[in-house]
Design a protein around this motif. Structure first.
Motif, mmCIF file in Angstrom:
data_model
loop_
_atom_site.group_PDB
_atom_site.id
_atom_site.type_symbol
_atom_site.label_atom_id
_atom_site.label_comp_id
_atom_site.label_asym_id
_atom_site.label_seq_id
_atom_site.Cartn_x
_atom_site.Cartn_y
_atom_site.Cartn_z
ATOM 1 N N UNK A 93 0.851 -1.190 0.000
ATOM 2 C CA UNK A 93 0.000 0.000 0.000
ATOM 3 C C UNK A 93 0.888 1.242 0.000
ATOM 4 N N UNK A 94 0.996 1.899 -1.159
ATOM 5 C CA UNK A 94 1.947 2.994 -1.370
ATOM 6 C C UNK A 94 1.240 4.337 -1.184
ATOM 7 N N UNK A 142 7.214 5.420 -7.007
ATOM 8 C CA UNK A 142 7.362 4.403 -5.965
ATOM 9 C C UNK A 142 6.381 3.258 -6.191
ATOM 10 N N UNK A 143 5.151 3.584 -6.561
ATOM 11 C CA UNK A 143 4.161 2.533 -6.841
ATOM 12 C C UNK A 143 4.604 1.679 -8.025
ATOM 13 N N UNK A 144 5.154 2.322 -9.054
ATOM 14 C CA UNK A 144 5.645 1.572 -10.214
ATOM 15 C C UNK A 144 6.813 0.666 -9.840
ATOM 16 N N UNK A 145 7.688 1.143 -8.979
ATOM 17 C CA UNK A 145 8.821 0.315 -8.534
ATOM 18 C C UNK A 145 8.312 -0.926 -7.803
ATOM 19 N N UNK A 146 7.306 -0.747 -6.955
ATOM 20 C CA UNK A 146 6.728 -1.898 -6.251
ATOM 21 C C UNK A 146 6.075 -2.859 -7.234
ATOM 22 N N UNK A 147 5.346 -2.323 -8.196
ATOM 23 C CA UNK A 147 4.668 -3.171 -9.181
ATOM 24 C C UNK A 147 5.678 -3.949 -10.022
ATOM 25 N N UNK A 148 6.762 -3.288 -10.435
ATOM 26 C CA UNK A 148 7.795 -3.990 -11.213
ATOM 27 C C UNK A 148 8.426 -5.112 -10.400
ATOM 28 N N UNK A 149 8.702 -4.833 -9.132
ATOM 29 C CA UNK A 149 9.301 -5.860 -8.275
ATOM 30 C C UNK A 149 8.350 -7.037 -8.109
ATOM 31 N N UNK A 166 9.657 0.176 -3.322
ATOM 32 C CA UNK A 166 8.926 1.452 -3.318
ATOM 33 C C UNK A 166 9.606 2.463 -2.396
ATOM 34 N N UNK A 167 10.055 1.993 -1.235
ATOM 35 C CA UNK A 167 10.708 2.897 -0.270
ATOM 36 C C UNK A 167 12.036 3.423 -0.815
#
Length: 125
Positions: A61-62, A101-108, A122-123
């Motif tokens: 949850x970003x 940050x949301x995109x980084x989490x989604x890619x991971x 994301x962080x």
């Protein structure tokens, strides 16, 4: 989950046509107070429950900066009552920084990272 735009004493969900930029500008010209407000923990919890109902095992949850909004606090409170593990992320950002940050989490997550690692991605943005 939408933030609230409050014009006078009336709250509107961000994105509601009644709180369009033109209406906000008109309210300000008329001297009507305009502010924002965080979503309640119950509103955030409903989103977490919906994710669980649609088959999610965990949620990353970003959120925008906790220094500028209490949205992250709502997420933390809701996470404690959620039916699945939730990893709230305070990006420390606003605007596009939160989106990155949301995109980084989604890619991971798409690459197979478990939720805690996606939250860490994301962080790190």
């Amino acid at each position: 989950v939408a933030l609230q735009v409050v014009m006078g004493t009336t709250p509107y969900d961000d994105g509601d046509p009644a709180a369009s930029p033109a209406r906000v500008a008109a309210a300000l010209r008329e001297g009507t107070p305009v502010s924002t407000s965080r979503p309640s923990p119950d509103v955030v919890l409903a989103a977490y429950r919906q994710a669980a109902a649609h088959g999610a095992d965990e949620v990353v949850s970003v959120h925008l900066s906790a220094q500028l909004s209490a949205t992250f606090e709502s997420a933390q409170l809701a996470a404690r009552r959620a039916p699945l593990p939730v990893h709230p992320v305070d990006t420390g950002q606003i605007g596009p920084g939160t989106g990155f940050a949301a995109l980084a989490a989604a890619r991971a997550a798409a690459a197979g990272a478990p939720a805690p690692e996606a939250a860490a991605a994301a962080r790190a943005c």
